[in-house]
Design an enzyme around this catalytic site. Structure first.
Site, mmCIF file in Angstrom:
data_model
loop_
_atom_site.group_PDB
_atom_site.id
_atom_site.type_symbol
_atom_site.label_atom_id
_atom_site.label_comp_id
_atom_site.label_asym_id
_atom_site.label_seq_id
_atom_site.Cartn_x
_atom_site.Cartn_y
_atom_site.Cartn_z
ATOM 1 C CE LYS A 74 32.575 42.116 39.475
ATOM 2 N NZ LYS A 74 32.594 42.004 40.952
ATOM 3 C CE1 TYR A 84 33.528 36.547 41.077
ATOM 4 C CE2 TYR A 84 31.278 36.470 40.254
ATOM 5 C CZ TYR A 84 32.441 37.170 40.511
ATOM 6 O OH TYR A 84 32.523 38.499 40.191
ATOM 7 C CG ASN A 115 33.571 44.973 42.883
ATOM 8 O OD1 ASN A 115 32.906 44.482 41.961
ATOM 9 N ND2 ASN A 115 34.413 44.256 43.592
ATOM 10 C CG HIS A 122 36.653 39.174 38.242
ATOM 11 N ND1 HIS A 122 36.850 38.674 39.514
ATOM 12 C CD2 HIS A 122 37.441 38.449 37.422
ATOM 13 C CE1 HIS A 122 37.717 37.678 39.439
ATOM 14 N NE2 HIS A 122 38.092 37.515 38.192
ATOM 15 C CD GLU A 165 39.580 34.598 36.959
ATOM 16 O OE1 GLU A 165 39.930 35.674 36.430
ATOM 17 O OE2 GLU A 165 39.436 34.460 38.190
HETATM 18 P P1 CMP Z 1 35.265 40.095 42.349
HETATM 19 O O1 CMP Z 1 36.660 40.562 42.161
HETATM 20 O O2 CMP Z 1 34.418 39.928 41.150
HETATM 21 O O3 CMP Z 1 35.306 38.694 43.148
HETATM 22 C C1 CMP Z 1 34.221 38.249 43.956
HETATM 23 C C2 CMP Z 1 33.169 39.299 44.135
HETATM 24 O O4 CMP Z 1 32.265 39.091 45.182
HETATM 25 C C3 CMP Z 1 33.870 40.608 44.472
HETATM 26 O O5 CMP Z 1 34.526 41.115 43.337
HETATM 27 C C4 CMP Z 1 32.731 41.435 45.026
HETATM 28 O O6 CMP Z 1 32.026 42.128 43.995
HETATM 29 C C5 CMP Z 1 31.781 40.377 45.603
HETATM 30 N N1 CMP Z 1 31.737 40.400 47.065
HETATM 31 C C6 CMP Z 1 30.662 40.658 47.805
HETATM 32 N N2 CMP Z 1 30.950 40.577 49.109
HETATM 33 C C7 CMP Z 1 32.262 40.272 49.203
HETATM 34 C C8 CMP Z 1 33.162 40.058 50.296
HETATM 35 N N3 CMP Z 1 32.766 40.153 51.556
HETATM 36 N N4 CMP Z 1 34.458 39.771 50.008
HETATM 37 C C9 CMP Z 1 34.877 39.659 48.717
HETATM 38 N N5 CMP Z 1 34.064 39.852 47.657
HETATM 39 C C10 CMP Z 1 32.771 40.153 47.891
#
Ligand code: CMP
Length: 136
Positions: free
Chosen positions: A9, A49, A112, A115, A126
């Site tokens: 990211k 998403y 984070n 992904h 994906e």
């Molecule tokens: P990712 O694995 O990219 O999938 C969805 C993303 O939404 C997740 O990582 C997080 O970066 C973001 N996100 C933010 N809030 C939440 C939440 N409460 N639960 C899950 N994903 C979240």
């Protein structure tokens, strides 16, 4: 043999973690079969998403993923989907084990760093989205 998707990211790119994350993937004997640095377009990110479309964080994650360059990586190997998920660590970095990418480099769920596909079906969908030209 499986192929899965990793996205580094914008936070991971801006913190110069492209090399570190890719190094870990390769060190695990997983094979990089596609890799590109891109500015993701909104349509692709919203499709990526789509399963979260009704969640309160949907707009924020889409804003974030389009806020700067990202790296899309296609990774091939035995049990690649599970292996990569384990290497990245729990979605919420405060719950991620030290030694994982998030456990070592991230602190908040909004940033984070990566992904990765949740299962083989998600990986196929994906990969088609991010590598419509196919992988090597
Ligand atoms: P990712 O694995 O990219 O999938 C969805 C993303 O939404 C997740 O990582 C997080 O970066 C973001 N996100 C933010 N809030 C939440 C939440 N409460 N639960 C899950 N994903 C979240």
């Amino acid at each position: 043999m499986e192929t899965t998707l990793v996205l580094i990211k914008p936070g991971g790119v801006s913190r110069n973690l492209i090399g570190e994350i890719t190094r870990r993937i390769e060190a695990r004997s997983l094979k990089v079969v596609g890799l590109k640095l891109i500015n993701a377009d909104r349509t692709t990110v919203e499709a990526h998403y789509a399963e979260h479309a009704e969640r309160p964080f949907f707009k924020d994650v889409c804003d974030y993923l389009t806020s700067g360059p990202i790296v899309a990586i296609a990774v091939e190997g035995t049990n690649a989907v599970k292996a990569i998920r384990a290497m990245m660590g729990a979605t919420n970095p405060v719950e991620a084990t030290p030694g994982t990418v998030r456990g070592d480099f991230a602190l908040t769920i909004d940033d984070n760093l990566t992904h990765s596909s949740s299962d083989p079906e998600a990986a196929a969908r994906e990969l088609q989205l991010w590598f419509p030209e196919g992988t090597l």
